[in-house]
Design an enzyme around this catalytic site. Sequence first.
Site, PDB file in Angstrom:
ATOM      1  N   ASP A 120      -3.780  -4.969   8.366  1.00 29.04           N
ATOM      2  CA  ASP A 120      -2.567  -4.981   8.767  1.00 29.04           C
ATOM      3  C   ASP A 120      -2.645  -4.442  10.226  1.00 29.04           C
ATOM      4  O   ASP A 120      -2.929  -5.337  11.195  1.00 29.04           O
ATOM      5  CB  ASP A 120      -1.829  -4.035   7.996  1.00 29.04           C
ATOM      6  CG  ASP A 120      -0.433  -4.176   8.191  1.00 29.04           C
ATOM      7  OD1 ASP A 120       0.180  -4.950   8.782  1.00 29.04           O
ATOM      8  OD2 ASP A 120       0.140  -2.954   8.055  1.00 29.04           O
ATOM      9  N   VAL A 162       3.478  -6.992   1.272  1.00 27.09           N
ATOM     10  CA  VAL A 162       3.594  -7.421   0.092  1.00 27.09           C
ATOM     11  C   VAL A 162       2.880  -6.547  -0.793  1.00 27.09           C
ATOM     12  O   VAL A 162       2.163  -5.627  -0.829  1.00 27.09           O
ATOM     13  CB  VAL A 162       2.433  -8.917   0.542  1.00 27.09           C
ATOM     14  CG1 VAL A 162       3.453  -9.934   1.307  1.00 27.09           C
ATOM     15  CG2 VAL A 162       1.187  -8.233   1.032  1.00 27.09           C
ATOM     16  N   ARG A 211       0.005  -3.725  -8.764  1.00 29.68           N
ATOM     17  CA  ARG A 211      -1.431  -4.224  -8.444  1.00 29.68           C
ATOM     18  C   ARG A 211      -1.539  -5.629  -9.557  1.00 29.68           C
ATOM     19  O   ARG A 211      -2.596  -6.410  -9.215  1.00 29.68           O
ATOM     20  CB  ARG A 211      -2.456  -3.408  -8.507  1.00 29.68           C
ATOM     21  CG  ARG A 211      -2.224  -2.356  -7.550  1.00 29.68           C
ATOM     22  CD  ARG A 211      -3.571  -1.338  -7.628  1.00 29.68           C
ATOM     23  NE  ARG A 211      -3.421   0.178  -7.001  1.00 29.68           N
ATOM     24  CZ  ARG A 211      -3.791   0.072  -5.564  1.00 29.68           C
ATOM     25  NH1 ARG A 211      -3.801  -0.933  -4.898  1.00 29.68           N
ATOM     26  NH2 ARG A 211      -3.390   1.266  -5.190  1.00 29.68           N
ATOM     27  N   GLY A 229      -7.098  -1.928  -3.385  1.00 29.25           N
ATOM     28  CA  GLY A 229      -6.355  -2.906  -3.276  1.00 29.25           C
ATOM     29  C   GLY A 229      -7.400  -4.272  -3.295  1.00 29.25           C
ATOM     30  O   GLY A 229      -6.982  -5.168  -3.814  1.00 29.25           O
ATOM     31  N   LYS A 250      -2.577  -9.925   8.379  1.00 33.11           N
ATOM     32  CA  LYS A 250      -1.123  -9.796   9.032  1.00 33.11           C
ATOM     33  C   LYS A 250      -1.531  -9.900  10.645  1.00 33.11           C
ATOM     34  O   LYS A 250      -1.529  -8.875  11.265  1.00 33.11           O
ATOM     35  CB  LYS A 250      -0.501  -8.763   8.635  1.00 33.11           C
ATOM     36  CG  LYS A 250       0.219  -8.777   7.364  1.00 33.11           C
ATOM     37  CD  LYS A 250       1.206  -7.406   7.254  1.00 33.11           C
ATOM     38  CE  LYS A 250       1.309  -7.037   5.922  1.00 33.11           C
ATOM     39  NZ  LYS A 250       2.189  -5.750   5.801  1.00 33.11           N
TER      40      LYS A 250
HETATM   41  P1  IMP Z   1      -4.290  -1.052   8.289  1.00 31.65           P
HETATM   42  O1  IMP Z   1      -5.144  -0.101   8.301  1.00 31.65           O
HETATM   43  O2  IMP Z   1      -2.968  -1.017   8.802  1.00 31.65           O
HETATM   44  O3  IMP Z   1      -4.798  -2.581   8.537  1.00 31.65           O
HETATM   45  O4  IMP Z   1      -4.025  -1.126   6.754  1.00 31.65           O
HETATM   46  C1  IMP Z   1      -4.604  -1.499   5.577  1.00 31.65           C
HETATM   47  C2  IMP Z   1      -4.378  -1.063   4.410  1.00 31.65           C
HETATM   48  O5  IMP Z   1      -3.085  -0.764   4.356  1.00 31.65           O
HETATM   49  C3  IMP Z   1      -4.664  -2.191   3.398  1.00 31.65           C
HETATM   50  O6  IMP Z   1      -6.024  -2.123   3.011  1.00 31.65           O
HETATM   51  C4  IMP Z   1      -3.759  -1.875   2.361  1.00 31.65           C
HETATM   52  O7  IMP Z   1      -4.591  -1.075   1.303  1.00 31.65           O
HETATM   53  C5  IMP Z   1      -2.492  -1.270   3.052  1.00 31.65           C
HETATM   54  N1  IMP Z   1      -1.502  -2.331   3.206  1.00 31.65           N
HETATM   55  C6  IMP Z   1      -1.254  -2.946   4.718  1.00 31.65           C
HETATM   56  N2  IMP Z   1      -0.295  -3.754   4.442  1.00 31.65           N
HETATM   57  C7  IMP Z   1      -0.013  -3.754   3.079  1.00 31.65           C
HETATM   58  C8  IMP Z   1       0.818  -4.374   2.519  1.00 31.65           C
HETATM   59  O8  IMP Z   1       1.772  -5.419   2.725  1.00 31.65           O
HETATM   60  N3  IMP Z   1       1.005  -4.292   1.027  1.00 31.65           N
HETATM   61  C9  IMP Z   1       0.159  -3.280   0.508  1.00 31.65           C
HETATM   62  N4  IMP Z   1      -0.505  -2.680   1.180  1.00 31.65           N
HETATM   63  C10 IMP Z   1      -0.833  -2.817   2.336  1.00 31.65           C
HETATM   64 MG    MG Z   2      -6.879  -1.949   1.121  1.00 31.46          MG
END
Ligand code: IMP
Ligand code: MG
Length: 191
Positions: A117, A167, A179, A57, A145
């Site tokens: 996130d 997103v 992407r 990403g 977020k």
């Molecule tokens: P977290 O561990 O919940 O903070 O998520 C982190 C990872 O989830 C990010 O590095 C993204 O790869 C993926 N992710 C989280 N939210 C989104 C989104 O809205 N769109 C796409 N990928 C997301």
């Molecule tokens: Mg990521």
Amino acid sequence: MARLVGGCATEVGMLEGVLDHVLIDEATLQRRVKELGQVISAEYQGKDLVLVCVLKGGVAFLTDLMRRLTVPHEIDFMAISSYGGQRTESSGVVRILMDLHADIAGRHVLLVEDIVDSGRTMEYLLRALQARNPASLRVCTLLNKPCRRVVDVPLDYIGFDIPDDFVLGYGLDFDEKYRNLPFVGVLKQYR
Ligand code: IMP
Ligand code: MG
């Protein structure tokens, strides 16, 4: 047949049923990346800087950000998987699929991420990298977020705080696709 969507040639119908609306357009993204590049360049002058990009990403953001840096630096990559069974939630179960090539001990590491996130992925990464004794370890995320945060993680540079939407584009995927979009858009009806 192709048409132009935000300056990017896409197949007809590629975004139909997927894109709800554009959240951050290309010009706004590029303006912010330039600003971040200026701030980061000023803060890392004279330091042995390694940008660590989290695949996949972070790759669009990294390639734009590095071209806005005016200080010498290396880039390196880590591939992780952070999803469980669902397509729009991270599970918190993180696996390193590909590790860094560089030894980061004693060096200034800036982690370049697409989005934070829940914070679980970042928490895991910070713990894993801190154990390798870098001189400093900071985080630069394009998107944040805050309302979804489960784990408190320190974010040093943030491109944009965004609401609770799923997103895609500019490196971020939905089901491994989209992407390539030059903007950040909101996925249609995801919850
Ligand atoms: P977290 O561990 O919940 O903070 O998520 C982190 C990872 O989830 C990010 O590095 C993204 O790869 C993926 N992710 C989280 N939210 C989104 C989104 O809205 N769109 C796409 N990928 C997301
Ligand atoms: Mg990521």
